[in-house]
Design an enzyme around this catalytic site. Structure first.
Site, PDB file in Angstrom:
ATOM      1  N   SER A 233      37.125  33.065  43.851  1.00 19.38           N
ATOM      2  CA  SER A 233      36.233  33.536  44.902  1.00 19.38           C
ATOM      3  C   SER A 233      34.819  32.979  44.713  1.00 19.38           C
ATOM      4  O   SER A 233      34.626  31.775  44.688  1.00 19.38           O
ATOM      5  CB  SER A 233      36.245  35.060  44.947  1.00 19.38           C
ATOM      6  OG  SER A 233      35.600  35.542  46.102  1.00 19.38           O
TER       7      SER A 233
ATOM      8  N   ASP B 273      32.392  31.496  51.439  1.00 15.72           N
ATOM      9  CA  ASP B 273      32.556  31.323  49.993  1.00 15.72           C
ATOM     10  C   ASP B 273      33.728  30.371  49.733  1.00 15.72           C
ATOM     11  O   ASP B 273      34.381  29.918  50.679  1.00 15.72           O
ATOM     12  CB  ASP B 273      32.721  32.677  49.306  1.00 15.72           C
ATOM     13  CG  ASP B 273      33.976  33.421  49.731  1.00 15.72           C
ATOM     14  OD1 ASP B 273      34.509  33.121  50.813  1.00 15.72           O
ATOM     15  OD2 ASP B 273      34.427  34.318  48.994  1.00 15.72           O
TER      16      ASP B 273
ATOM     17  N   ASP C  20      36.812  30.559  48.868  1.00 16.52           N
ATOM     18  CA  ASP C  20      38.156  30.842  49.382  1.00 16.52           C
ATOM     19  C   ASP C  20      38.134  31.401  50.803  1.00 16.52           C
ATOM     20  O   ASP C  20      39.152  31.837  51.325  1.00 16.52           O
ATOM     21  CB  ASP C  20      38.928  31.762  48.436  1.00 16.52           C
ATOM     22  CG  ASP C  20      38.321  33.155  48.323  1.00 16.52           C
ATOM     23  OD1 ASP C  20      37.091  33.285  48.427  1.00 16.52           O
ATOM     24  OD2 ASP C  20      39.085  34.117  48.130  1.00 16.52           O
TER      25      ASP C  20
END
Length: 467
Positions: A109, A254, A256
């Site tokens: 992440s 971000d 992902d």
């Protein structure tokens, strides 16, 4: 860096030895434990073998981690569908489309590029529960895995069609209005932090009718050009580019692509807390129902929900917790104040892509600038702070000391401690993903929020000294 094991997955730094960080031995162990759990709990009993979907963000270690995970699952006798470079929500959608028994998303992440992680999904394409996570950790501890014989090894198939399938599902949503978006001739700047957002967001924008997209850090090299978390201090280049190029707005995702931040036409931040607020406002204007956000999110969502004549419900922090409360209350929209949108008509997962489509539709129908849309909402200010944890700190005792000090106020203990003072509040909790205590405060001014956070930091220091 010690491996972090939580409902948010198994994450750590690459290159550490022993049980420190995410090294090959640890990857095999936790993948095998998850695979054993999948085999015990598989839903599709008619299939010859269980099936798990895997996908990854563009981190430098992604292919390396993917190879270990795919081989381990294959060795357990589990078939693998590898959808390659893909967003977290794309993998979640692929699990259900494939009628698979689970999924693994290879991403850390917003953590720095030297981190990676295994995010674990159930057969519904949702994050596993705390109880399921504990079961998998127990399997890992026992080492009770049964590997397949040579004639029963799993097979690996690659499928690169899911990015477009995800986009198609979004375009077909009734509340996504491509005609309205196209009519506005939006110019959009995109900061994809050199990860998978760079290969899925531009085609989404184009198919939504946005003909002019200014790419910023959109090459999926995994070599992040700034800190990956889409918060104001990391989005200065996006802000400058929006203003310099005279764009209508900017988007940041971000690595992902499950979090969405927005920059207005004047270069000012829309506010990651207000991504959910704006999208929820649009949904509630078209479909009445309850809303959900976590305890660390702005009360602005509660305000606009009540104004719409609907009910708001808070949850503990963590996507799986938000989803649980959403299902309990049949929520039409939910998410987290970090820019995470969960729109159940598509799927129960944070999804920046559907957030972009719904926000652009809302902005197009609003008919004015992005900054004017932001001015329509209550103007609360959040102060986000943290305290680094050392191994000798007993967090439970620290929180208990704070609870006793503020026992005369409204206290919510579902997830750490949340203290409420009229419309101001502060939330203290241990992070699921980093060795820190998060301290989130909100007030009607930045000074109020900062002062409240500073006061609690001092209180925590006093409690730690007294113990």
């Amino acid at each position: 860096m010690t491996l972090i094991k939580s409902i948010s997955g198994i994450r750590g730094t690459i290159g550490s030895n022993g049980d420190e960080g995410l090294n090959p031995t640890e990857i095999v162990k936790y993948t095998a434990a998850y695979g054993a759990w999948v085999k015990r709990n598989r839903k599709n009993k008619e299939a010859k073998k269980p099936r798990v979907v895997i996908g990854r963000d563009a981190r430098l270690s992604g292919q390396f981690v993917r190879n270990i995970i795919a081989g381990t699952l294959q060795g357990l006798g589990i078939d693998v569908t590898d959808i390659g470079l893909a967003s977290t929500p794309t993998v979640e959608i692929a699990v259900t489309c494939e009628n698979a028994d689970g999924g693994i998303i290879i991403t850390a992440s917003h953590n720095p590029k030297n981190w990676n992680a295994l995010k674990l999904l159930n057969s519904r394409g949702e994050f596993i529960s705390e109880a399921e996570g504990k079961d998998i950790l127990n399997i890992a501890k026992s080492g009770n895995f049964e590997f397949a014989t040579v004639n029963s090894l799993g097979e690996i198939k690659e499928d690169n069609t899911y990015l477009q399938k995800h986009i198609d599902l979004i375009l077909n949503l009734p509340l996504v209005d491509v005609k309205a978006i196209k009519a506005k001739n939006f110019k959009v700047v995109l900061d994809a932090v050199n990860s998978v957002g760079g290969i899925i967001v531009p085609p989404l924008l184009n198919q939504l009718g946005v003909e002019e997209v200014v790419p910023l850090f959109c090459e999926p090299t995994g070599d992040f050009k700034h800190e990956a978390e889409p918060v104001p201090e990391n989005l200065t280049e996006l802000s400058k580019t929006v203003e310099r190029s005279k764009a209508h707005l900017g988007f940041a995702v971000d690595p992902d692509v499950d979090r969405l931040a927005i920059v207005c036409e004047d270069g000012e931040m829309f506010g990651e807390e207000y991504t959910l607020v704006a999208v929820a406002d649009y949904i509630l204007k078209n479909k009445k129902g309850s809303t959900v956000s976590n305890l660390s999110s702005t009360r602005a969502l509660k305000d606009i929900t009540i104004k719409a004549g609907c009910n708001y419900y808070p949850s503990a922090v963590g996507e799986v917790n938000v989803v649980h409360i959403m299902k309990e209350n049949n929520a039409v929209i939910g998410g987290e104040g970090n820019g995470g949108i969960i729109y159940p008509e598509l799927h129960y997962g944070r999804d920046a892509l559907v957030g972009i489509a719904l926000f652009l539709t809302h902005l197009a129908k609003f008919g004015k600038s992005c900054s004017m849309l932001r001015s329509q909402y209550p103007n609360y200010h959040i102060s986000k702070n943290k305290i680094e944890l050392s191994p000798d700190i007993n967090v439970d005792k620290v929180l208990e000391g704070i609870k006793k000090k503020y026992e005369k106020y409204i206290i919510d203990t579902r997830d750490g401690i949340k203290l409420e003072f009229d419309k101001d509040w502060i939330h203290l909790r241990r992070s699921n993903t980093e060795p820190i205590i998060r301290i989130i405060a909100e007030g009607d001014s930045r000074t109020t929020a900062d002062n409240l956070a500073e006061k609690l930091i001092q209180d925590i220091s006093e409690v730690m000294r007294s113990r």
